[in-house]
Write a protein that holds these residues in place. Structure first.
Motif, PDB file in Angstrom:
ATOM      1  N   GLY A  24       0.799  -1.222   0.000  1.00 17.03           N
ATOM      2  CA  GLY A  24       0.000   0.000   0.000  1.00 17.03           C
ATOM      3  C   GLY A  24       0.827   1.264   0.000  1.00 17.03           C
ATOM      4  N   ILE A  25       0.625   2.113   1.004  1.00 17.27           N
ATOM      5  CA  ILE A  25       1.286   3.425   1.065  1.00 17.27           C
ATOM      6  C   ILE A  25       2.479   3.362   2.015  1.00 17.27           C
ATOM      7  CG2 ILE A  25       1.002   5.858   1.689  1.00 17.27           C
ATOM      8  CD1 ILE A  25      -1.887   5.636   0.810  1.00 17.27           C
ATOM      9  N   ASN A  26       3.629   3.744   1.488  1.00 13.71           N
ATOM     10  CA  ASN A  26       4.886   3.733   2.234  1.00 13.71           C
ATOM     11  C   ASN A  26       5.424   5.157   2.326  1.00 13.71           C
ATOM     12  OD1 ASN A  26       5.752   0.554   2.143  1.00 13.71           O
ATOM     13  ND2 ASN A  26       4.672   1.168   0.283  1.00 13.71           N
ATOM     14  N   ILE A  27       5.820   5.551   3.528  1.00 15.95           N
ATOM     15  CA  ILE A  27       6.334   6.902   3.763  1.00 15.95           C
ATOM     16  C   ILE A  27       7.818   6.835   4.101  1.00 15.95           C
ATOM     17  CG2 ILE A  27       6.188   8.948   5.239  1.00 15.95           C
ATOM     18  CD1 ILE A  27       3.732   8.731   3.567  1.00 15.95           C
ATOM     19  N   LEU A  28       8.602   7.682   3.428  1.00 15.78           N
ATOM     20  CA  LEU A  28       9.998   7.918   3.785  1.00 15.78           C
ATOM     21  C   LEU A  28      10.095   9.374   4.214  1.00 15.78           C
ATOM     22  CD1 LEU A  28      11.540   6.339   0.548  1.00 15.78           C
ATOM     23  CD2 LEU A  28      11.413   5.211   2.774  1.00 15.78           C
ATOM     24  N   TYR A  29      10.288   9.618   5.498  1.00 14.23           N
ATOM     25  CA  TYR A  29      10.270  11.005   5.946  1.00 14.23           C
ATOM     26  C   TYR A  29      11.573  11.370   6.653  1.00 14.23           C
ATOM     27  CZ  TYR A  29       9.583  10.367  11.015  1.00 14.23           C
ATOM     28  OH  TYR A  29       9.753  10.082  12.345  1.00 14.23           O
ATOM     29  N   GLY A  30      11.839  12.670   6.678  1.00 10.78           N
ATOM     30  CA  GLY A  30      13.046  13.183   7.312  1.00 10.78           C
ATOM     31  C   GLY A  30      13.374  14.552   6.747  1.00 10.78           C
ATOM     32  N   CYS A 333       8.737  12.788   2.188  1.00 10.19           N
ATOM     33  CA  CYS A 333       8.197  14.030   2.758  1.00 10.19           C
ATOM     34  C   CYS A 333       8.982  14.361   4.020  1.00 10.19           C
ATOM     35  CB  CYS A 333       6.704  13.894   3.073  1.00 10.19           C
ATOM     36  SG  CYS A 333       6.294  12.523   4.166  1.00 10.19           S
ATOM     37  N   THR A 334       8.797  15.576   4.506  1.00  3.79           N
ATOM     38  CA  THR A 334       9.458  15.966   5.750  1.00  3.79           C
ATOM     39  C   THR A 334       8.625  15.563   6.975  1.00  3.79           C
ATOM     40  OG1 THR A 334       8.497  18.173   5.517  1.00  3.79           O
ATOM     41  CG2 THR A 334      10.748  17.868   4.726  1.00  3.79           C
ATOM     42  N   GLY A 335       7.344  15.319   6.773  1.00  2.00           N
ATOM     43  CA  GLY A 335       6.463  14.874   7.846  1.00  2.00           C
ATOM     44  C   GLY A 335       5.203  14.294   7.251  1.00  2.00           C
ATOM     45  N   TYR A 336       4.445  13.549   8.058  1.00  2.00           N
ATOM     46  CA  TYR A 336       3.293  12.860   7.497  1.00  2.00           C
ATOM     47  C   TYR A 336       1.982  13.214   8.203  1.00  2.00           C
ATOM     48  CZ  TYR A 336       4.709   9.604  11.242  1.00  2.00           C
ATOM     49  OH  TYR A 336       5.104   9.059  12.439  1.00  2.00           O
ATOM     50  N   ASP A 337       1.939  14.364   8.854  1.00  2.00           N
ATOM     51  CA  ASP A 337       0.725  14.776   9.569  1.00  2.00           C
ATOM     52  C   ASP A 337      -0.477  14.903   8.645  1.00  2.00           C
ATOM     53  OD1 ASP A 337       2.090  14.775  11.902  1.00  2.00           O
ATOM     54  OD2 ASP A 337       2.358  16.945  12.037  1.00  2.00           O
ATOM     55  N   ASP A 338      -0.256  15.443   7.447  1.00  2.00           N
ATOM     56  CA  ASP A 338      -1.378  15.638   6.520  1.00  2.00           C
ATOM     57  C   ASP A 338      -2.077  14.330   6.183  1.00  2.00           C
ATOM     58  OD1 ASP A 338      -1.215  18.351   6.379  1.00  2.00           O
ATOM     59  OD2 ASP A 338      -0.064  18.421   4.521  1.00  2.00           O
ATOM     60  N   PHE A 339      -1.306  13.260   6.088  1.00  2.00           N
ATOM     61  CA  PHE A 339      -1.905  11.966   5.770  1.00  2.00           C
ATOM     62  C   PHE A 339      -2.786  11.470   6.913  1.00  2.00           C
ATOM     63  CE2 PHE A 339       1.998  12.294   3.330  1.00  2.00           C
ATOM     64  CZ  PHE A 339       1.572  11.940   2.061  1.00  2.00           C
ATOM     65  N   ILE A 340      -2.317  11.700   8.129  1.00  2.00           N
ATOM     66  CA  ILE A 340      -3.095  11.302   9.299  1.00  2.00           C
ATOM     67  C   ILE A 340      -4.395  12.097   9.362  1.00  2.00           C
ATOM     68  CG2 ILE A 340      -3.093  11.128  11.814  1.00  2.00           C
ATOM     69  CD1 ILE A 340      -1.120   9.241  10.442  1.00  2.00           C
ATOM     70  N   LYS A 341      -4.287  13.415   9.119  1.00  2.00           N
ATOM     71  CA  LYS A 341      -5.477  14.275   9.159  1.00  2.00           C
ATOM     72  C   LYS A 341      -6.511  13.858   8.127  1.00  2.00           C
ATOM     73  CE  LYS A 341      -2.874  18.309  10.779  1.00  2.00           C
ATOM     74  NZ  LYS A 341      -2.277  19.616  10.360  1.00  2.00           N
ATOM     75  N   ARG A 348       3.399   1.600   5.945  1.00  2.00           N
ATOM     76  CA  ARG A 348       4.752   1.489   6.486  1.00  2.00           C
ATOM     77  C   ARG A 348       5.409   2.862   6.473  1.00  2.00           C
ATOM     78  NH1 ARG A 348       7.343  -3.975   4.775  1.00  2.00           N
ATOM     79  NH2 ARG A 348       5.412  -4.554   5.821  1.00  2.00           N
ATOM     80  N   ILE A 349       6.100   3.182   7.577  1.00  2.00           N
ATOM     81  CA  ILE A 349       6.767   4.483   7.694  1.00  2.00           C
ATOM     82  C   ILE A 349       8.232   4.262   8.064  1.00  2.00           C
ATOM     83  CG2 ILE A 349       6.882   6.662   8.979  1.00  2.00           C
ATOM     84  CD1 ILE A 349       3.884   6.490   9.410  1.00  2.00           C
ATOM     85  N   TYR A 350       9.113   4.929   7.311  1.00  2.00           N
ATOM     86  CA  TYR A 350      10.541   4.900   7.605  1.00  2.00           C
ATOM     87  C   TYR A 350      11.032   6.321   7.851  1.00  2.00           C
ATOM     88  CZ  TYR A 350      10.988   0.072   5.921  1.00  2.00           C
ATOM     89  OH  TYR A 350      10.876  -1.281   5.752  1.00  2.00           O
ATOM     90  N   ARG A 351      11.913   6.454   8.814  1.00  2.00           N
ATOM     91  CA  ARG A 351      12.594   7.722   9.026  1.00  2.00           C
ATOM     92  C   ARG A 351      13.993   7.615   8.427  1.00  2.00           C
ATOM     93  NH1 ARG A 351      14.306  11.011  14.533  1.00  2.00           N
ATOM     94  NH2 ARG A 351      14.612  13.012  13.498  1.00  2.00           N
ATOM     95  N   VAL A 352      14.355   8.601   7.632  1.00  2.00           N
ATOM     96  CA  VAL A 352      15.642   8.601   6.943  1.00  2.00           C
ATOM     97  C   VAL A 352      16.493   9.736   7.507  1.00  2.00           C
ATOM     98  CG1 VAL A 352      16.823   8.756   4.717  1.00  2.00           C
ATOM     99  CG2 VAL A 352      14.548   7.695   4.853  1.00  2.00           C
TER     100      VAL A 352
END
Length: 364
Positions: A24-30, A333-341, A348-352
């Protein structure tokens, strides 16, 4: 189709790095400049054999290493595949599919399809024609081995012909070899033009509905293919411009000088549209690209979104989010708050951070 994982060795800022992806949707944030985009670049290379940044392989490998490696595992129509890519600073890259080396890069084409979307793509309408040609080539090279080969051969012949034009300036006797290159240039150029015509025709079957939805039925969008020459008159136009080409030492005729025009309500949006109209047309093009890949390949593409959400207003962001619900999407992205909202399910979420990739666990 979806990507299970990607492993990187001596690639950009990763001496070693691996990411497992959910379907599904995977986030790479940092923060910026930590290596998020490098992961998307690795995925794009595995799919297309090329970088979306137009870099040479030697620039992608870590500066103090002679070679690098990429390995991806994917699943396509229920069948698992492994793709290995050996990058060298000197010499051609090596590619293996399911542990079997392939002789030509084109053999990889069609195994996996990706749609790459970056903030720069939002400027495709107002920027120069080279970016619009690149959009066509990036997509068609993924979907058609024939196009990939024709474009590769065309560019080789074009470089040879341009070099010959420069040599003729100093040695007129070399004019006698020009028809050989003209014949080859026309042969490959005609095929490129014909495939581009078909591609734009398909885009125009898809894009009006998408754009109408984005604008609340207020605008109608179509894409025009602005050809430098018609296929059937390629040789004639090539001959007609020879005198100019000899003066400039460069080829003036062919698909390497094509362009696209975006017409919104009968107006050229690049020249007369607002910035908002230009960005909406660009978003429509990328959304149409997703649907086009589905039609031409019979499979869902993987969507790679490189920090693009922050560049879109809420309406365009919502439209894009609707599209990503049913296909594998990998987002930087730099953060994933918008997706939560927006109550988008994140799988899956990864911090880079500085080339290290850490999986975050818990409820998203």
């Amino acid at each position: 189709m979806y990507i299970k994982n990607i492993a990187m060795n001596n690639f950009r800022n990763y001496s070693e790095g691996m990411v497992d992806f959910a379907p599904g949707i995977n986030i790479l944030y940092g923060e910026n400049a930590q290596g998020k985009t490098n992961i998307l670049e690795a995925l794009y290379m595995i799919a297309t054999t090329k970088s979306h940044r137009e870099n040479h392989d030697r620039e992608i490998i870590m500066f103090d290493r002679p070679e690098g490696h990429l390995r991806a595992q994917i699943e396509k129509r229920g069948v698992a595949h492994r793709i290995d890519m050996h990058l060298r600073k000197v010499g051609n890259k090596g590619i293996a599919i399911d542990m079997v080396p392939v002789k030509r890069s084109a053999e990889l084409i069609g195994l996996m399809s990706v749609v790459f979307f970056s903030p720069e793509d939002l400027s495709i309408v107002k920027n120069g024609p080279a970016e619009r040609r690149r959009f066509i080539d990036m997509e068609l090279c993924q979907l058609s081995r024939i196009y990939f080969n024709n474009l590769s051969n065309y560019n080789k012949v074009l470089n040879q012909r341009n070099n010959l034009l420069k040599q003729i300036y100093f040695d007129k006797n070399k004019m006698e070899t020009l028809p050989v290159w003209d014949m080859q240039l026309a042969e490959y150029g005609k095929k490129i033009i014909e495939e581009r015509e078909q591609f734009i025709a398909l885009i125009n079957e898809i894009i009006p509905v998408i754009h109408s939805d984005l604008t609340g039925d207020k605008e109608k969008l179509k894409v025009e293919y602005i050809k430098n020459t018609e296929a059937e008159s390629f040789e004639e136009n090539l001959s007609a411009k020879l005198e100019t080409e000899l003066k400039l030492s460069t080829t003036q005729t062919g698909p390497h000088r094509d362009d696209l025009k975006f017409i919104v309500n009968d107006i050229d949006v690049r020249k007369y549209g607002s910035q908002g109209q230009q960005r909406t047309a660009a978003l429509s093009l990328k959304l149409a690209e997703i649907e086009l890949v589905k039609r031409m390949s019979g499979d869902d593409p993987v969507l790679l979104l490189d920090d693009v959400m922050s560049e879109l207003d809420s309406g365009r962001r919502d439209a894009l989010m609707e599209k990503i619900r049913d296909i594998q999407t990998i987002i930087t992205c730099t953060g994933y708050d918008d997706f939560i909202k927006k109550r988008i399910k994140l799988d899956r979420i990864y911090r880079v951070v500085d080339g290290t990739i850490a999986l975050e666990t818990g409820q998203y």
